[in-house]
Design a protein around this motif. Sequence first.
Motif, mmCIF file in Angstrom:
data_model
loop_
_atom_site.group_PDB
_atom_site.id
_atom_site.type_symbol
_atom_site.label_atom_id
_atom_site.label_comp_id
_atom_site.label_asym_id
_atom_site.label_seq_id
_atom_site.Cartn_x
_atom_site.Cartn_y
_atom_site.Cartn_z
ATOM 1 N N LEU A 178 1.027 -1.122 -0.092
ATOM 2 C CA LEU A 178 -0.048 -0.028 -0.100
ATOM 3 C C LEU A 178 0.427 1.483 -0.190
ATOM 4 N N LYS A 211 0.589 -2.489 -4.422
ATOM 5 C CA LYS A 211 -1.096 -3.134 -5.151
ATOM 6 C C LYS A 211 -2.006 -2.496 -5.237
ATOM 7 N N ARG A 212 -1.450 -1.168 -4.434
ATOM 8 C CA ARG A 212 -3.200 -0.541 -4.020
ATOM 9 C C ARG A 212 -2.252 0.849 -3.007
ATOM 10 N N GLY A 236 -7.127 2.831 -4.876
ATOM 11 C CA GLY A 236 -8.111 1.378 -3.944
ATOM 12 C C GLY A 236 -8.720 2.380 -3.369
ATOM 13 N N CYS A 270 -13.924 4.719 -2.492
ATOM 14 C CA CYS A 270 -13.440 3.307 -2.146
ATOM 15 C C CYS A 270 -13.764 3.101 -3.516
ATOM 16 N N SER A 271 -12.541 1.603 -4.441
ATOM 17 C CA SER A 271 -12.536 1.491 -5.873
ATOM 18 C C SER A 271 -14.101 -0.008 -5.603
#
Length: 272
Positions: A178, A211-212, A236, A270-271
């Motif tokens: 993250l 990753k996010r 994200g 949020c996604s």
Amino acid sequence: MVLPVLANKNSLHRRLRIVELVRKRGEVSVDELATAFDVSSVTIRSDLNYLEQQRYLIRAFGKARYVTQRPGENLLAAVPSSATRQAADMAIARMAADFIDDHASAFIGAGLITHKLLPLLADRANLALTLNDIAMVPTVQRFMRCELRLTGGSLDDDSTVLLGPDAERSLSALSLDLVVLEASGIDREGNLLCTDPRLAGVFKAALKNAKRGVVVAFQPTLQGEGEAFCHVSRLGGLVLDDAIDPPTLDLILKAGLDVHRREEGILEFCSK
């Protein structure tokens, strides 16, 4: 709040929205308002002239500032903003901290809000944090027990933020779960902006290997000034105060983010 009835209902509706937007943000430029409401600057200046006459706003140096009447006085006084800003920053930081789980490897980018979220991670277990702001190190050492890294990079005079190719290369070598970054603005294409192009380069490098991505912002400017580092569709999560105009909100929703939580004056997207 009631304004005198106007012949043009569209003008009335726009002026009500202008007052509300300026009230939330404290101060907004004519250009920002013209962009937000998709009208000319001449129209906005006419609106502001009217609202100033009605004592809802004060105009100064191309900006509109919200004012309130003090009881027993005939003077207009600006609404205090420092306490509001601090409360909003903490609420944004608290929401952003919820994205970070135990055992995560995270990069926390330089910023006022991102600095404030660090003590909120004190109960996380086995975190590995990477920072590019030396000023954040004492905060981590005081409140947290975690693995801590600093990026490489160079410092400008009187700056604590590590920037440049070395900082970017060190982030490119990491595998991050993250990243949490702070934006200064958002443009009409949905790009998140950073005032310093070199910091934007560091943010891009961090996002590339994460990753996010989560971005925080307090009253991001609604113009295209600054260096883009990420499109909202790649995120994200996005946490910011609710002083955003309807077109910007629509842009965020169309990019694939949904409103997940609402607190007093704060929105979390949020996604899907």
